[in-house]
Design an enzyme around this catalytic site. Structure first.
Site, PDB file in Angstrom:
ATOM      1  N   GLU A 304       0.817  -1.210   0.000  1.00  0.00           N
ATOM      2  CA  GLU A 304       0.000   0.000   0.000  1.00  0.00           C
ATOM      3  C   GLU A 304       0.851   1.260   0.000  1.00  0.00           C
ATOM      4  OE1 GLU A 304      -2.688   1.999  -0.841  1.00  0.00           O
ATOM      5  OE2 GLU A 304      -3.722   0.267   0.009  1.00  0.00           O
ATOM      6  N   ASP A 308       1.257   4.121  -2.957  1.00  0.00           N
ATOM      7  CA  ASP A 308       0.760   5.475  -2.701  1.00  0.00           C
ATOM      8  C   ASP A 308       1.820   6.532  -2.994  1.00  0.00           C
ATOM      9  OD1 ASP A 308      -1.600   4.358  -1.935  1.00  0.00           O
ATOM     10  OD2 ASP A 308      -1.361   4.715   0.212  1.00  0.00           O
ATOM     11  N   SER A 553      -7.277   1.701  -4.128  1.00  0.00           N
ATOM     12  CA  SER A 553      -6.227   2.281  -3.293  1.00  0.00           C
ATOM     13  C   SER A 553      -5.175   2.984  -4.139  1.00  0.00           C
ATOM     14  CB  SER A 553      -5.568   1.210  -2.430  1.00  0.00           C
ATOM     15  OG  SER A 553      -5.071   0.161  -3.232  1.00  0.00           O
ATOM     16  N   ILE A 597     -17.632   8.007 -17.609  1.00  0.00           N
ATOM     17  CA  ILE A 597     -17.419   6.581 -17.864  1.00  0.00           C
ATOM     18  C   ILE A 597     -18.793   5.937 -18.053  1.00  0.00           C
ATOM     19  CG2 ILE A 597     -16.361   4.463 -17.039  1.00  0.00           C
ATOM     20  CD1 ILE A 597     -14.408   6.804 -17.496  1.00  0.00           C
TER      21      ILE A 597
END
Length: 638
Positions: A304, A308, A553, A597
């Site tokens: 993660e 990030d 994420s 979208i």
């Protein structure tokens, strides 16, 4: 011998002595329909066990919260951008003297000695150490010891519901410890070997801290290593060509120990995709003992954070610093509430403060962990905050979620933009769990399972799109359907905010989903996500190799980098930050500045989920942000 009349009078007197003193009947204050998945009642709690009872006092003006934040966040308001100070926020929501006096009188009138009842310094809660027997009498409930499925944890909580006198109930937000279980228990203990195990029945262990390996609805997924020469990911690092004009600290990412980035991974990524940034690091802000642990290094611990920072830092460039809020130590970890305590001192006591049964407590009362003072208002909130962790909404009680959601509104009042990823399971929750009619979560459930904080109306929820296979980045994207599905749907806790009413109702009217209230909440609740960004095929340097990564994420920090550039441009011309963006982006002119979208869906719970359609939809929100179109619109606002 006493006569019948005398016996009746004596019985009434005895009942009056035994019952809590009250001038009004008892009412149910909070309830739950089931014990959270993974927990079973083991036995009744011992009557003499001591509980740290906390009574969260009701805050005035909460009913005006939406009006307050719309006043400073809606572009058509004359007060747009006039954000509040922390002092004004604290004063506006401070409990009244009447509330304090009413709750104190109930406690002391029910047999709790006055010297045991303490009011916290900020006036947010009344506390008293009480026995289980006293708590059961006060709250009209029964306390049980619950055991986790793998028998390594125990938790004390009351059964199904608790009561308060009707005249007291309106002055109380919540009482703890009562019903709250912070997270589901997995089948195995995923903590690193060597971390201290906790068995105190009145507390949670670090196993339920947000940063535990693989935790939550939005933890990224990987399909394994890729060749270093892969072209995946390059489009994202070059997509934002904005050159910072005002190099201020206005963006940050939130991580929770033991999750941590590896400096060598940053340099490996920068060397390949952004050579000028080799050697750069985010600015570290430690909360409650948070630090960059390197004892445990694999995708579960570094995935993660590596993702990030590699993409957010590359997008904003070398002249724009990125902050890291690293929360929690290796023993206790941290929750979202621990983070919020550090950002806003008033939150430490807001609506009764954190729950010691599952929010981490500092200094560590059992030793072995961080023993410094709790971070309470020690960190200045940045202009942009992105978090890539989350729960299933059903993991938590509505009272807990509503308290936390109100704090995100307070941050918005102070000018902070808060982004959360919407989840990776489509309309299902973490681990593909869905809801049953009784509120339990199972793999064969048929009801959609929304995420939290993604459903909070005062954050911006970020879903995921994909560049379609064999397509270029210049062609229309679709909802992500590779490895993960964009989390989205409708809340079971929060009502629909006014700012999205028109957009959501248009979707439901023109493209009605083929489901009923048996699958999702059709009563007019908060729809999510709000926006989306690419969530597929990210090349991430991970423990010395490049891996292909997927997840909302990834979409959240990328969106944060884009919004940070907008703030940079506004600050450069003497204007303030954009703050809470939802009331703005749902206006007609701003909706046109997103790449709509219209294909793809978010399957789950035995269905194909919702479909992406023109305009807002509960798969990709308003679409992906178009920086070139959004920038002039935001620069034109006051």
């Amino acid at each position: 011998m006493l006569g019948i009349r005398a016996l009746v009078v004596l019985a009434a007197l005895l009942c009056a002595v035994a019952a809590p003193s009250s001038s009004s009947p008892f009412v149910v204050h909070e309830s739950r329909s089931h014990v959270p998945l993974g927990w079973t009642p083991l036995r009744r709690a011992d009557a003499d066990m001591i509980l740290p009872l906390r009574v969260g006092l009701a805050q005035p003006n909460l009913e005006n919260l939406e009006a307050y934040i719309m006043d400073v966040s809606h572009p058509h308001s004359s007060n747009y951008g006039k954000h509040w100070s922390a002092a004004k926020v604290a004063e506006t929501f401070r409990p009244t003297a009447e509330t304090v006096d009413t709750v104190r009188a109930w406690l002391t009138g029910s047999g709790i000695e006055a010297n045991r009842v303490k009011l916290t310094s900020n006036g947010g809660w009344l506390t008293a150490d009480v026995s289980v027997a006293e708590a059961e009498r006060l709250l009209g409930t029964e306390y049980f010891v619950y055991q986790s499925a793998n028998e390594d944890q125990r938790h004390i909580a009351c059964h199904e519901k608790y009561h308060l006198p009707e005249h007291v109930s309106k002055h109380v937000e919540l009482v703890s410890p009562t019903l709250h279980f912070d997270a589901r228990v997995g089948e195995v203990d995923s903590r690193p070997v060597g971390l201290e195990r906790r068995n105190n029945e009145a507390r949670k262990s670090s196993k339920y801290a947000v940063g535990q390996p693989g935790f939550g609805t939005s933890f990224p997924k990987t399909t394994g290593t890729v060749e270093a020469g892969s072209s995946y990911g390059v489009s994202l690092t070059i997509a934002l060509t904005w050159g910072p004009k005002q190099p201020k600290v206005n963006a940050l990412l939130v991580e929770y120990t033991p999750q941590a980035y590896l400096p060598a991974d940053l340099d490996m990524f920068f060397k390949k995709f952004s050579p000028s940034q080799v050697g750069e690091r985010p600015i570290m802000n430690s909360i409650d003992g948070g630090y960059l642990q390197t004892e445990f290094t694999n995708f579960s611990y570094n995935g993660e954070s590596d993702l990030d920072f590699q993409y957010s830092m590359a997008l904003v460039g070398s002249k724009q610093p990125v902050n890291l809020y690293q929360a929690g130590d290796m023993v206790e970890g941290a929750s979202f509430n621990n983070l919020l305590d550090a950002l806003d001192a008033s939150y430490c006591t807001f609506e009764g403060g954190d729950d010691p049964t599952y929010d981490s407590i500092y200094p560590d009362p059992e030793g072995g962990g961080y023993e410094g003072p709790e971070d309470c208002g020690t960190i200045k909130p940045a202009y942009i905050m992105s978090t890539s962790y989350g729960y299933n909404e059903a993991d938590l009680t509505p009272a807990y979620e509503q308290r936390q959601c109100a704090e995100y509104a307070k941050l918005g009042l102070m000018g902070t933009t808060v982004l959360y990823s919407s989840g990776d399971g489509g309309v299902a929750g973490n681990e593909d769990l869905c809801l049953n009619a009784d509120g339990t979560q199972t793999a064969n459930g048929t009801m959609f399972n929304p995420s939290f904080p993604g459903t909070c109306p005062y954050i911006t929820s970020v879903g995921a799109t994909q560049v379609n296979p064999n397509a270029t980045v210049w062609e229309p994207e679709s909802a992500c359907e590779q490895v993960i599905y964009s989390g989205g749907g409708f809340s079971n806790v929060f009502k629909m905010p006014s700012y999205q009413k028109a957009a959501v109702e248009r979707y439901l009217s023109e493209y009605p989903p083929p489901y009923s209230s048996a699958q999702y909440n059709t009563s007019g609740s908060r729809g999510f996500p709000d926006i989306a960004a690419n969530g597929a095929n990210y090349v991430v340097a991970m423990d010395g190799e490049f891996e292909l990564v997927y997840g909302t994420s990834a979409a959240s920090p990328v969106s944060a980098a884009i919004l940070s550039a907008v703030n940079d441009a506004r600050l450069a011309i003497g204007k303030g930050p954009i703050g809470f963006i939802n009331p703005t982006i749902y206006t007609a002119e701003f909706m046109m500045a997103f790449n709509d979208i219209t294909t793809g869906s978010n399957p789950g719970c035995g269905t194909e989920g919702f479909n992406a359609r023109p305009g807002w939809d509960p798969v990709t929100g308003l679409g992906t942000p178009n920086f070139a179109k959004l920038l002039p619109l935001w620069l034109a606002l006051p």
